[in-house]
Structure formats: structure tokens, C-alpha cells
Design a protein around this motif. Sequence first.
Motif, PDB file in Angstrom:
ATOM      1  N   THR A 187     -30.738 100.183 -35.476  1.00  0.00           N
ATOM      2  CA  THR A 187     -31.752  99.237 -35.938  1.00  0.00           C
ATOM      3  C   THR A 187     -31.878  98.088 -34.953  1.00  0.00           C
ATOM      4  O   THR A 187     -32.971  97.580 -34.697  1.00  0.00           O
ATOM      5  CB  THR A 187     -31.376  98.716 -37.341  1.00  0.00           C
ATOM      6  N   SER A 188     -30.760  97.686 -34.389  1.00  0.00           N
ATOM      7  CA  SER A 188     -30.760  96.690 -33.312  1.00  0.00           C
ATOM      8  C   SER A 188     -29.570  96.959 -32.411  1.00  0.00           C
ATOM      9  O   SER A 188     -28.644  97.692 -32.777  1.00  0.00           O
ATOM     10  CB  SER A 188     -30.695  95.267 -33.885  1.00  0.00           C
ATOM     11  N   LYS A 203     -28.090  98.119 -28.389  1.00  0.00           N
ATOM     12  CA  LYS A 203     -28.343  99.251 -27.497  1.00  0.00           C
ATOM     13  C   LYS A 203     -27.044  99.931 -27.096  1.00  0.00           C
ATOM     14  O   LYS A 203     -25.971  99.340 -27.150  1.00  0.00           O
ATOM     15  CB  LYS A 203     -29.092  98.792 -26.240  1.00  0.00           C
TER      16      LYS A 203
END
Length: 279
Positions: free
Chosen positions: A77-78, A80
Motif C-alpha cells: 500500500t505504501s 517500496k
Amino acid sequence: MSYENINIKNRQYKIVVDNIRKVYDVRSQNGQDNERFLALDNFNLKVKKGEFITVVGPSGCGKSTFLDILAGLSKPTSGKVYIDGEPITGPALDRGIILQGYALFPWRTVEKNIEFGLEIKKIPKEERKKISEKFIELVGLKGFENRYPHELSGGMKQRVAIARALAYDPEVLLMDEPFAAVDAQTRESLQEELLNIWEKTNKTIVFITHSIEEAVFLADRVVVMATSPGRIKEIINVKLPRPRINSQIRTSQEFNLSRNKIWELLHRDADKKQTEVSV
């Protein structure tokens, strides 16, 4: 942590997980509304090239979710995830995935199962055969080239799955409870075989398991996860010498110290939750 703050030319880190968070929309108990379930939060990890990492944690802590994100089968969702400084955007042949269910093609022989990834890479037929022969011998299945999956034991099927993943030469192996479906004796044999293969190929391995003993025996470092939400609780450095043989390692003081420390980390949370429920 931000990847931009890490020296991108420093290739000691094969995998960098930068503050990932994973949220799922799930049905509420009434079945009418959606709720948000936080599966992973504030998850950061750096894995060196050629390192063997194991991940342990209670059911539902997000171990498999994390592996799916590494495989490119799911997106955070957030945050990397990077391999060699490049963000993961989806599945790719630089990662091999091995599951506990074998996932072999029943209509293909051992040899043809192992050649599957090579066919996708459009490797010529003669070269495919040479490569498959090499990995059949590496996993100890010489003489079984023309057998079909239904003619193999569980341990042999898992050897085929490992050989298939290695044959197309991925840089990273992602393994999700690969030995959970076999008996204890076969499991220990496969653990030693995997370490033998890893030492010969120098692959970077991320290995999910529920077994504390397996995690300690295999790993350079053990990632211990906690739940609600899934996060890294602690990372344990394993100082056992290599090469490792089960009968020698499991009776050592270092093995038992590492195992007991991980057990305490996992059960401390479980005991706390049980107390909260009782109150």
C-alpha cells in the motif's frame, strides 16, 4: 529509511525493503460493510547478496504477504522493495518461488518440469536438456528424469520444485514453507540438501517457516515477526559454523541459545495476548 539515502552503488544489499505497509479491504462480520485490515506496517529489511534469511512468526503475522510482495504478486500500500537498486513492479525471472504444494505439472516428467522456465526464456532444446541434467544431478534425482509427479514421493517432488526454480538461474529464491508437507526425517534431509545447493550456487534466499528449529538451522539471520499488525520484532544473527549437519548442529549450545531466544520472543507476545483476553 529511504533508499535514496543508501549508496546505490553499494551492491552488498541484494534486497532492500523500505518501510512497506500493506492494507487489505475485507468484509466486516455483518457481511455488508468493508473494513480495513493492516497486514504489514513499518516493515524494513536489508538482505545481503548470497545471504540466507529465514522468517518466523505466528499465524497471521504477514509472512506470506511479505513474500508475495517480494515476488511481485502483490503491491504494498505504501513503501517500496528493491532488488539491486531497482524497484519491484511485478513478477520477474530474477526471482524463483518455491511453495509447499510443489506446483508441478502432472503431465510433465521430472525433466520437462525442470525445463519449464527455460522454455519461457526460449532456451534452445539441446541447451535446456543439458541444464536440466545438471540440476537433476544437483538435487539427487538422477535416474528419475522420465518419472511423472504421481510416481514420486513428497520429498522428491520438492526436489523437482527446487531444481525447476534453480534451472532458469534466478538471483533470489523465495521459499514459503517448502518442507511443511513432508515427514520429519525427509524434512531434515531436504534442509541439508538445500544448504548444499545454496553453498554451491550462492543464491540469495528468503525462507518462510513456522519451525524455529528449521529457521535457526538454515539461516544467517532469523527475522522474528510479531502480529497485529505484522512487523519485524527482532532480527537474530545465527553464529553457527558452516557447513551444517543436523545431527551435529542441533545439540550445540549456540543452536539452543538461538532457538530459545526466538521461542521467548514469539511466546512473549502470545502470553500477553492471552492475558488481555482473560482480563
